[in-house]
Design an enzyme around this catalytic site. Structure first.
Site: not given
Lengths: 402, 85
Positions: A162, A294, A305, A326, A331, A390
């Site tokens: 990502c 994010h 975050e 998003k 995403h 990830f």
């Protein structure tokens, strides 16, 4: 070190097939997420996504091109055409020899993989089309952009899940900053909304069945999107000399690795990337007016975050705005940072902050100004774009108004 | 449709030409078909006739399949189809 500016932008995603339509949708807080349309959707537990609709590749590329292009390559080319057209650049001679393309993608040609696995495993066929490999390889999109626009300099593909787009744009930024290339075409593309792609994500049990609601107390997971964002990063003096329109300046970036867990994010890793980008760009904390989060809408990401932002900015964390687009486009995995950079450019240029839509309930663990549901007008000098992948690989970019 | 006409149709489609523009004497080079176009044509021929064409792109001249002209390709395919039945 040279200054680096953005002189072109292009995109295709669930909100629009170009930058203008995408930014209009973000200003209106429109949701591009809807019911998935694909073969065997009845066998999926997750039936929503941010799909690109009304995309007619047969009108954009000829038959021989389409035989070689996976959907993620088609998206990348559409976005690159828009970005390079806006920049007004044509690549020839020495300039072409030194300019290149760095793209991010996580899955590469997933549609091609999915279709051809089906052919050999489900349909039992023993022969596949000869272009399967050149279609599915992760660098196909970057290579086709280099071919269409005669980009002969440093060109490669970055895959960091990502964070792929942000890592890719960081590499492009460095190449221009240190004088290795006068111009770099960069961004990312992803097309993972195929049966196998969605099925794989289902397995992790992090997907929402109804909506992406970042930072909202009732959030219940992420929603996948697809598409591409591509930008032209150009050396400032080069852009100025030819009178190019400058969209924003790229002033800093940082990368970090959590080195702790393959899926769970780390506050320290995220904070080190954010503070690293500020240090790299010589940015004071209180100059940052907007952060494109994010903001995946998972329990793990959003609170980590917010805690990282609070740690880095201290008191100023309460004054800045942080939103997750998003919630609107989904995403885009390896393409997500590129589409999200558009929201940063919009904040700097147009003074409009894209909202976090589908926000319903405040979460005390995400107690920041997340610009809920409605876009807001504000003057912003510096904007950050976060990406935390990830694998614990983080990349943050900093943009400044020009 | 005869094997010959089917093969010509496949090659013409690959070359973006009308079948009438593809002659038996044409070479793939004359028709503007490159190495990728060749493997795509062979794939289309294998699919159309449900045969396996013994062609290795690494050693085109060593393969037991003559691609030097449209006529030689048709002859090769006709033999493979006949051998199969």
């Amino acid at each position: 070190m040279k200054r680096v500016v953005i002189t072109g932008a292009g995109t295709i995603n669930a909100l629009g097939h170009n930058v203008a339509d995408t930014l209009d949708a973000m200003k209106e807080g429109r949701c591009g997420i809807g019911p998935l349309e694909m073969r065997d959707v009845d066998r999926l537990a997750i039936k929503i996504g941010g799909q690109v609709r009304g995309f007619e590749a047969e009108n954009l590329f000829n038959r021989q091109q389409n035989a070689l292009y996976d959907r993620f390559t088609q998206f990348a080319l559409v976005a690159a055409r828009e970005a390079i057209a806006q920049s007004g650049l044509e690549f020839s001679g020495e300039m072409a020899a030194r300019s290149g393309v760095v793209l991010g993608t996580s899955g590469g040609g997933m549609q091609t993989l999915d279709e051809n696995y089906r052919t050999v495993y489900e349909d039992g066929k023993n022969r596949v089309h000869p272009f399967v490999v050149p279609k599915l390889m992760n660098n196909a999109a970057a290579s086709h952009i280099s071919m269409e626009f005669n980009l002969k300099g440093p060109s490669f593909t970055v895959a960091t899940a990502c964070a792929s787009s942000n890592h890719a744009m960081s590499q492009a930024f460095q190449l221009v900053r240190y004088g290795a290339a006068p111009v770099m075409v960069t961004g990312g593309s992803e097309s993972m909304l195929c049966f196998g792609g969605v099925k794989a994500w289902e397995g992790l049990r992090v997907m929402s069945k109804d909506a992406c609601r970042p930072f909202s107390a009732n959030r219940n997971g992420m929603v996948q999107g697809e598409g591409a964002g591509v930008f032209v990063f150009e050396e400032y003096e080069h852009a100025k000399a030819r009178g190019a329109e400058i969209l924003a300046e790229v002033v800093g970036f940082a990368m970090s690795s959590d080195a702790s867990d393959i899926v769970m994010p780390s506050k320290q890793g995220a904070a080190r990337a954010i503070s690293g980008a500020l240090a790299d760009g010589g940015i004071n904390r209180d100059e940052v007016g907007y952060i494109n989060a994010h903001g995946t809408g998972t329990a793990a990401n959003d609170k980590t975050e917010c805690a990282a932002v609070a740690d880095v900015f201290g008191q100023h964390a309460d004054d800045l705005m942080i939103s997750s687009t998003k919630s609107m486009h989904g995403h885009l995995i390896g393409g997500t940072g590129a589409v999200e950079l558009l929201a940063c450019i919009m904040a700097l240029r147009d003074g409009v902050i894209a909202p976090t839509i589908s926000y319903e309930e405040p979460d005390p663990e995400c107690a920041l100004d997340v610009v809920p549901n409605e876009a807001r007008e504000a003057k912003v000098d510096v904007a950050l774009s976060n990406a935390f992948a990830f694998g614990g690989l983080n990349a943050v970019l900093a943009l400044r108004k020009v | 449709m005869s094997v010959k006409d089917q093969v010509i149709e496949i090659i013409a489609e690959q070359a973006v030409l009308e079948p009438s523009d593809v002659t038996l004497e044409s070479t793939l080079e004359d028709l503007g078909i490159d190495s990728l176009g060749l493997v795509e044509s062979i794939f289309a021929i294998e699919e159309a006739f449900d045969i396996t064409v013994p062609f290795n792109a690494n050693e085109p001249t060593e393969s037991d399949f003559d691609i030097s002209s449209v006529a030689s390709i048709i002859a090769g395919i006709e033999k493979l189809v006949a051998d199969q039945s």
